[in-house]
Scaffold this active site. Sequence first.
Site, PDB file in Angstrom:
ATOM      1  N   CYS A 263       0.798  -1.232   0.000  1.00  0.00           N
ATOM      2  CA  CYS A 263       0.000   0.000   0.000  1.00  0.00           C
ATOM      3  C   CYS A 263       0.833   1.285   0.000  1.00  0.00           C
ATOM      4  O   CYS A 263       0.491   2.216  -0.753  1.00  0.00           O
ATOM      5  CB  CYS A 263      -1.005  -0.007   1.148  1.00  0.00           C
TER       6      CYS A 263
ATOM      7  N   ARG B 105       7.082 -11.391   5.158  1.00  0.00           N
ATOM      8  CA  ARG B 105       6.640 -11.190   6.530  1.00  0.00           C
ATOM      9  C   ARG B 105       7.205 -12.300   7.396  1.00  0.00           C
ATOM     10  O   ARG B 105       7.255 -13.461   6.973  1.00  0.00           O
ATOM     11  CB  ARG B 105       5.110 -11.191   6.620  1.00  0.00           C
TER      12      ARG B 105
ATOM     13  N   ASP C 177      -2.388  -7.667  -5.486  1.00  0.00           N
ATOM     14  CA  ASP C 177      -2.765  -6.593  -4.586  1.00  0.00           C
ATOM     15  C   ASP C 177      -3.248  -5.379  -5.372  1.00  0.00           C
ATOM     16  O   ASP C 177      -2.665  -5.016  -6.389  1.00  0.00           O
ATOM     17  CB  ASP C 177      -1.557  -6.205  -3.729  1.00  0.00           C
TER      18      ASP C 177
ATOM     19  N   HIS D 220      -5.234  -1.280  -5.028  1.00  0.00           N
ATOM     20  CA  HIS D 220      -5.689  -0.155  -4.199  1.00  0.00           C
ATOM     21  C   HIS D 220      -6.531   0.777  -5.059  1.00  0.00           C
ATOM     22  O   HIS D 220      -6.148   1.126  -6.176  1.00  0.00           O
ATOM     23  CB  HIS D 220      -4.501   0.574  -3.580  1.00  0.00           C
TER      24      HIS D 220
ATOM     25  N   HIS E 238      -8.122  -0.994   0.143  1.00  0.00           N
ATOM     26  CA  HIS E 238      -7.136  -2.053  -0.080  1.00  0.00           C
ATOM     27  C   HIS E 238      -7.921  -3.310  -0.462  1.00  0.00           C
ATOM     28  O   HIS E 238      -8.905  -3.643   0.192  1.00  0.00           O
ATOM     29  CB  HIS E 238      -6.361  -2.389   1.197  1.00  0.00           C
TER      30      HIS E 238
END
Length: 658
Positions: free
Chosen positions: A357, A386, A406, A408, A533
């Site tokens: 993001c 992560r 992903d 946005h 998101h």
Amino acid sequence: MIKIELPDGKVIEITEGTTVKEIAASISRSLEKNAVGAIFNGEIIDTLTPISKDGKLKILTSKDPESLHILRHSAAHILAKAVKRIFGDENVKLAIGPSTEEGFYYDFDLTEPISEEDLEKIEAEMNKIIKEKEPFKREVVSREKALSLFKNDPYKTELIKELPDDEEITIYWLGDDFYDLCKGPHVENAGAVKAVKLLSVAGAYWRGDSKNKMLQRIYGTAFWKKSHLEEYLTRLEEAKKRDHRILGKQLDLFSIHDEAGPGLVFWHPNGAILRQTIEQWTEEEHRKRGYQRIYTPQLMKADLWKTSGHYNFYKENMFFVPVVEHDEEERLGNEEIPLTPKEIERATWYAVKPMNCPGHILVYKSQPRSYRDLPIRYFEFGTVHRYEKSGSLHGLLRVRGFTQDDGHIFCRPDQLKEEIQHVLDYVMELLSTFNLDYVINIGTKPEKYIGTDEQWEHATNSLIDALKEREFNYNIVEGDGAFYGPKIDIAVLDAIGRKWDGPTIQVDFNLPERFDIHYVDKDGEKKRPVLVHRAIMGSIERFIGLLIEHYAGLFPLWLAPTQVVIIPVSDKYLDYADKIYKILKEQKIRVKLDDESGKVGYKIRKAETQKIPYMVIVGQKEAESGTVSVRSKKEGDIGTLKLDEFINKLKSEIENKI
């Protein structure tokens, strides 16, 4: 007197301290007989728990799915008592024993290791305790008494000392010779646990921290009926056959190597084809829906993550590295090229991105935006890293490095609900394409969050309204939102009904403010956009892991790494087989020619093991007639087809994603 609201809206008055069992008895004899617990103000409690304040109460019977939590937590205590009986009090120290979505476990510190062979005798001892029908009894104790009771149990002592001073401490007795530190809930007596099975034993660090002692964890499950347990065990056996880690190796899709690092996936050629096929389809679908693809860096300054808030809320899950700028190069600090104290002092700290993001926000911020430009929809196949504890890593389903589809969306507040609905439509198309079952949850404001209560309420209502208008069923999960906003999480169900994180939609009023992004509205004033998101598949690694198990490795034709294998019955027909191979290749069919020496039966068995959807077997008859003999992995022997007819069949299946 206190007031209790029942599920039908009726309000009753009871004396403070009345138990759930007594309330059930006041309603009906049948309910008193069948009650196994209750949900009081959102918390599952047992029939022994006294009610001491106003609230909403739903009395549970064994027909309610929430009741399994009570049953399985009780089974964990029965397990602990059985282990103490077999190995002796002095040789067993108890850690924790919660229920889980699939069953229960208990962690033990024992003087000797437990083996898989020990599970049978432990289970037999559990069944003895169950037959004895010993009661569970709840007791409230003082902190001093609790510490005295558990003075020889370091794990329980540690937990007691961490409890807030004003928190009620309870223990549960099972019979007269076993007690455990516990909030509950439990069944009334051990005899209620009709069907229990121990499944496995494994190592587990105390509190999941590798710095702590390794304990022994026994896993089990329990159901109200033996038939339900048998159904579950059957599903478990089926799941073993579908295990994506086993099939991944068998089909040569991916591997994970300790020497490279845990939780990091290497895609082999077959797996790369599978992944690329899904990504190409996903990219086309994104473009149809007005998304623009972008790319953002893997490594960005730590200060960026402080601006976003991830550093404060998520840093324990992030990887950081100091970067020292030299005259003509940059050097990463590691053990082999250690940084000097001076270099560390002037190093710039970077983070390997855990999320995409902030990068998308910077792209939006790179130029002025008008209200006419909105909504702006960006997406990226963004690889993130992560930190996951090594004990939680699980093939493709839980990794440390993964890629998200992903996206946005930057939109005006008046566009928000419609944008959420567009994402929901896309998600539903994805799930229906792969014939996946799902559960929708809305996660609300967590304990730690940023932004105002008004912003959270607006965002949460936008999600709820979007779902209601599309007539979706959903659950509210209190406190499960991201720190920056509420979310819709769509859990995908695997082959045995376990839930895995999948598509997600998150509304965010906070990051636009933290990054000071805006657009110029029609009145000439600067306004904040709303940020959505969203990920359609979520983690591509996890999604493919689920697909491997969902299809048991037999992918639909459009996904199969190899769609057709051509098997000549002898070397005499290699020329004809090669001709068929080249024609199919020209038609963009993923085809292989098995030209190795060997018997036809062996080649057929090999293709079966590799789960190739179609085998084309050619010999004298096919070469003379210009046809192919086709065998389908799903349909069996199809028979002899003209080549054009076979190609049309393949193209139809691929186009329709059958």
